[in-house]
Design an enzyme around this catalytic site. Structure first.
Site, PDB file in Angstrom:
ATOM      1  N   ASN A 157      10.158  -3.367  -2.356  1.00 19.72           N
ATOM      2  CA  ASN A 157       8.889  -4.076  -2.381  1.00 19.72           C
ATOM      3  C   ASN A 157       8.647  -4.839  -3.686  1.00 19.72           C
ATOM      4  OD1 ASN A 157       5.863  -4.459  -1.694  1.00 19.72           O
ATOM      5  ND2 ASN A 157       5.796  -3.269  -3.584  1.00 19.72           N
ATOM      6  N   TYR A 217      10.475 -19.125  -6.008  1.00 17.99           N
ATOM      7  CA  TYR A 217      10.104 -17.969  -5.187  1.00 17.99           C
ATOM      8  C   TYR A 217      10.620 -18.071  -3.753  1.00 17.99           C
ATOM      9  CZ  TYR A 217       7.212 -14.537  -2.758  1.00 17.99           C
ATOM     10  OH  TYR A 217       6.780 -13.501  -1.974  1.00 17.99           O
ATOM     11  N   LYS A 225      13.463 -15.498  -1.751  1.00 17.16           N
ATOM     12  CA  LYS A 225      13.259 -14.773  -0.504  1.00 17.16           C
ATOM     13  C   LYS A 225      14.255 -15.212   0.563  1.00 17.16           C
ATOM     14  CE  LYS A 225       9.982 -12.092  -1.912  1.00 17.16           C
ATOM     15  NZ  LYS A 225      10.226 -10.641  -2.053  1.00 17.16           N
ATOM     16  N   THR A 262      -4.153  -9.449  -2.998  1.00 16.13           N
ATOM     17  CA  THR A 262      -3.670  -8.592  -4.077  1.00 16.13           C
ATOM     18  C   THR A 262      -3.613  -9.407  -5.369  1.00 16.13           C
ATOM     19  OG1 THR A 262      -1.344  -9.156  -3.707  1.00 16.13           O
ATOM     20  CG2 THR A 262      -2.219  -7.259  -2.486  1.00 16.13           C
TER      21      THR A 262
END
Length: 243
Positions: A86, A163, A167, A198
């Site tokens: 995670n 980013y 992924k 978040t």
């Protein structure tokens, strides 16, 4: 009692995933780069009544720390049933492909890709001792080449040189690992938890950590007939933001 290890588990999606695994009767090890924050997170869960939880100092970008974490966990259990990779960072936005410094690429890939790979390799022997091992790589719809290349996709313009690419690489590793383990009891999948409220998204997300954790759990709790080598993302075919 089944046992799970979650990286980056002291807050956000990782922390909520730990809580929900505890509710399913798992013993959960909270991997945390910051030792103190990990202990605080474990203490918070124990204060909520969950006794089967421990913090594990685990910096996924530090090979020495990973090796020490593997040794420490091996002294506590001979079997690991679930590994959830995670831990992740965005690298900050915007990320222009021609102007983002190379050190930013290296920093993000060290956490999001190489960290997940090294942790998986380090703990795989414990996972092999499980009768139903599960590996979940927390990914993103932004890593989907299909979605990123579809002008009809609501978030087609959400581009970044760093980013999303990290992924995409994690998704590719997931497929390769699942194929390598296809003749075993392993289930290896990637999950996009959604655009979640978040710190990671500056609390701009429209999905709660609880909802995100439930999506991760679907892959972590797959039965023997469940798929492997797949990408699960609520945003696929919808207008959800695939952070």
């Amino acid at each position: 009692m089944k046992k799970a290890l979650i990286t980056g588990a002291n807050k956000g999606i990782g922390f909520e995933t730990a809580r929900q695994l505890l509710q399913h009767g798992y013993f959960v090890y909270l991997g945390s780069r910051d030792r103190q924050r990990g202990e605080q997170a474990a203490g918070q869960l124990r204060a909520e009544g969950y006794s089967q939880v421990e913090a594990l100092h685990l910096d996924v970008t530090d090979s020495t720390c990973i090796a020490a974490a593997r040794q420490a966990l091996g002294q506590r259990t001979a079997v690991l049933d679930v590994l959830i990779n995670n831990a992740g960072i965005s690298g900050g936005y915007p990320q222009p492909a021609l102007e983002t410094p190379l050190h930013t690429f290296r920093e993000v890939f060290n956490t999001n890709v190489f960290g997940a790979i090294e942790v998986t390799q380090a703990f795989c022997d414990l996972l092999r001792e499980s009768s139903a091992p599960r590996i979940v790589n927390v990914s993103s719809g932004l890593g989907s080449l299909t979605l990123q290349n579809d002008p009809r996709w609501r978030f087609y313009a959400v581009k970044g040189g760093v980013y999303p690419a990290s992924k995409t690489a994690l998704n590719a590793y997931t497929i390769a690992l699942a194929y390598e383990l296809r003749e075993t009891h392993f289930k290896v999948n990637a999950v996009c938890p959604g655009y979640v409220d978040t710190d990671f998204t500056d609390h701009l997300g429209d999905s709660s950590p609880s909802e995100a954790a439930a999506r991760v759990l679907q892959a972590a709790l797959l039965g023997p007939e469940g798929p492997s080598g797949q990408f699960f993302g609520q945003e696929v075919g919808t207008d959800r933001n695939p952070w």
